[in-house]
Scaffold this active site. Structure first.
Site, PDB file in Angstrom:
ATOM      1  N   LYS A   1      57.170 -35.633  18.058  1.00 10.75           N
ATOM      2  CA  LYS A   1      56.382 -34.421  18.311  1.00 10.75           C
ATOM      3  C   LYS A   1      55.158 -34.361  17.408  1.00 10.75           C
ATOM      4  O   LYS A   1      54.120 -33.822  17.780  1.00 10.75           O
ATOM      5  CB  LYS A   1      57.245 -33.170  18.089  1.00 10.75           C
ATOM      6  CG  LYS A   1      58.458 -33.076  19.010  1.00 10.75           C
ATOM      7  CD  LYS A   1      58.075 -32.627  20.399  1.00 10.75           C
ATOM      8  CE  LYS A   1      59.230 -32.765  21.374  1.00 10.75           C
ATOM      9  NZ  LYS A   1      58.869 -32.534  22.756  1.00 10.75           N
TER      10      LYS A   1
ATOM     11  N   GLU B   1      55.128 -22.952  22.526  1.00 17.49           N
ATOM     12  CA  GLU B   1      56.481 -22.620  22.946  1.00 17.49           C
ATOM     13  C   GLU B   1      57.425 -23.612  22.276  1.00 17.49           C
ATOM     14  O   GLU B   1      57.002 -24.712  21.926  1.00 17.49           O
ATOM     15  CB  GLU B   1      56.610 -22.758  24.471  1.00 17.49           C
ATOM     16  CG  GLU B   1      56.897 -24.171  24.996  1.00 17.49           C
ATOM     17  CD  GLU B   1      55.804 -25.210  24.705  1.00 17.49           C
ATOM     18  OE1 GLU B   1      54.661 -24.810  24.430  1.00 17.49           O
ATOM     19  OE2 GLU B   1      56.128 -26.424  24.742  1.00 17.49           O
TER      20      GLU B   1
ATOM     21  N   SER C   1      63.452 -41.270  19.482  1.00 20.44           N
ATOM     22  CA  SER C   1      62.377 -40.270  19.452  1.00 20.44           C
ATOM     23  C   SER C   1      62.461 -39.335  18.257  1.00 20.44           C
ATOM     24  O   SER C   1      61.453 -38.792  17.817  1.00 20.44           O
ATOM     25  CB  SER C   1      62.390 -39.462  20.751  1.00 20.44           C
ATOM     26  OG  SER C   1      63.678 -38.917  20.972  1.00 20.44           O
TER      27      SER C   1
END
Ligand SMILES: Cc1ncc(COP(=O)(O)O)c(C=O)c1O
Length: 409
Positions: free
Chosen positions: A86, A108, A376
């Site tokens: 991210k 969000e 990830s």
């Protein structure tokens, strides 16, 4: 806008009139930076000094021996600052916000990872920050709410709808409509109206660029297959992009939850429960009923239970370039436990979906085959869920004693 940003029949930008100028501005800035090699260099420098880029490509020697087939490699996005891929997206968007001269960011978040990453970026760049989070997710992910607040973000509980990620997205768009001049919406995945899918994939492509270079340096050849989990699709598109033009099989793994026939999953690209529709400003596969009402989703991994999926992935499914599979909650917990024990790395529950599929396929291949799995994120955030799933009695006692301590106070 509606004519732009299509991938096959998927994508587009279905926007209220009031947002069109803001999206036009965003698209213009994005086109400018894409054409400017100095911008990519600024981004790479930022990521190598503030996050942990390039992230390593780790040879999973013990797992490779365990399965006795293909050689397994793990791309270590878990080693990014804030613990997941991210960071690549939010730091890139942060640089764009600076270029646009805006001073406030909103986002969000479902699992909380994207919220923490955005709040971190805002702290670093000195932006004001508001995070929208469904009330249900706030309860499930209290540690992330704690960190977002410490980082200076205002976390707004969303009490509309089913009080999860999709409701938080709607609320963030509402905020944006009223504060377009000062505010940028940092969308967390390769979904939403154009140019978000392309923009998020562009920043995440750093994963694939590195992975391709690293495997060629290490093995002198390309992998046979690359595996990634698929929530909205950003980590998958990030690593896949490095191999898109190569003879490499690309495998996306969705959240099979309690099974494909249970109705409790988040499988959009390989399940008859999903169909093509337009929602949240773009066209893709959604888990929706015949009236277009969004269905409830379920996954042991909070970051994968989203009703929609990247329009770019929907197109890659249609062209056959990417194969999609699903892993169930119980398969995921089993693969996670094995990976932790065998390699001493702790993948996030989301990432463990990709491990499941690679583990299933490795034994039928040979040691000439290389499989790369995209890890990830790291799994520390999942301690409550994983300890529950594994039925760890000592953990239960620890939580019980903490609860008793707070009750007395
Ligand atoms: C660690 C991790 N992996 C994967 C995802 C799924 O997102 P995406 O499909 O955009 O990579 C999330 C989402 O929160 C995440 O936290």
């Amino acid at each position: 806008m509606i004519d732009r940003g299509y991938h096959g029949i998927y994508g587009g930008a279905f926007l209220p009139e009031i947002l069109v100028a803001t999206f036009d501005e965003l698209e213009t800035v994005f086109r400018q930076v894409k054409a400017d090699p100095a911008f990519w260099q600024e981004y790479v420098t930022l990521m190598s000094t503030y996050s942990c880029r390039p992230t390593p490509l780790t040879f999973a020697e013990n797992l490779s021996r365990h399965f006795g087939g293909a050689h397994l490699y793990i791309k270590r996005e878990d080693l990014n600052h804030t613990g997941a891929h991210k960071a690549n997206n939010v730091m890139g968007q942060g640089l764009l916000v600076k270029r646009m001269g805006k001073t406030r960011v909103i986002a969000e978040t479902g699992a909380g990872q994207h919220g923490v990453a955005t709040a971190t970026m805002a702290a670093r760049f000195g932006f004001q920050c508001t995070i929208y989070m469904g009330e249900v997710d706030m309860e499930r992910q209290r540690p992330n709410v704690f960190w977002m607040e410490r980082l200076g973000a205002e976390v707004v509980p969303v009490r509309e709808g089913t009080r999860i990620l999709k409701d938080a997205i709607n609320e963030a768009f509402r905020d944006w409509v009223s504060h377009m001049d000062t505010t940028h919406y940092v969308l967390g995945t390769a979904c939403g109206p154009h140019p978000f899918p392309e923009m998020v994939s562009y920043f995440q492509s750093i994963i694939g660029q590195e992975a391709r270079r690293q495997i060629l340096e290490r093995e002198g050849k390309l992998p046979t297959r690359v595996y990634a989990c698929v929530g909205g699709g950003s980590n998958a598109l990030g690593i896949f992009s490095g191999f898109m033009d190569d003879p490499v099989e690309l495998v996306g793994v969705e959240a099979g939850g309690r099974g494909l026939h249970s109705g409790q999953h988040a499988v959009r690209l390989c399940s008859p429960d999903a169909s093509v529709g337009v929602a949240q400003g773009y066209k893709t596969y959604f888990l929706q009923d015949a009236d277009g009402q969004m269905k409830e989703t379920h996954s042991v991994a909070a970051g994968l239970d989203y009703v929609g999926v990247s329009p770019i992935l929907a197109h890659l499914k249609e062209t056959g370039r990417v194969r999609f599979e699903a892993a169930t909650d119980s398969e995921v917990v089993e693969a996670l436990a094995l990976t932790i024990r065998a390699e001493g790395v702790i993948p996030a529950l989301e990432s463990a979906h990709a491990f499941v599929q690679a583990f299933m396929e490795a034994p039928s291949l040979t040691s000439d085959d290389i499989l790369i799995i995209n890890q990830s994120g790291r799994g520390d955030k999942d301690i409550f869920t994983v300890a529950d799933a594994l039925g760890d009695e000592n953990w239960k006692r620890f939580i019980g004693s903490k609860a008793a301590q707070y009750a007395v106070e």
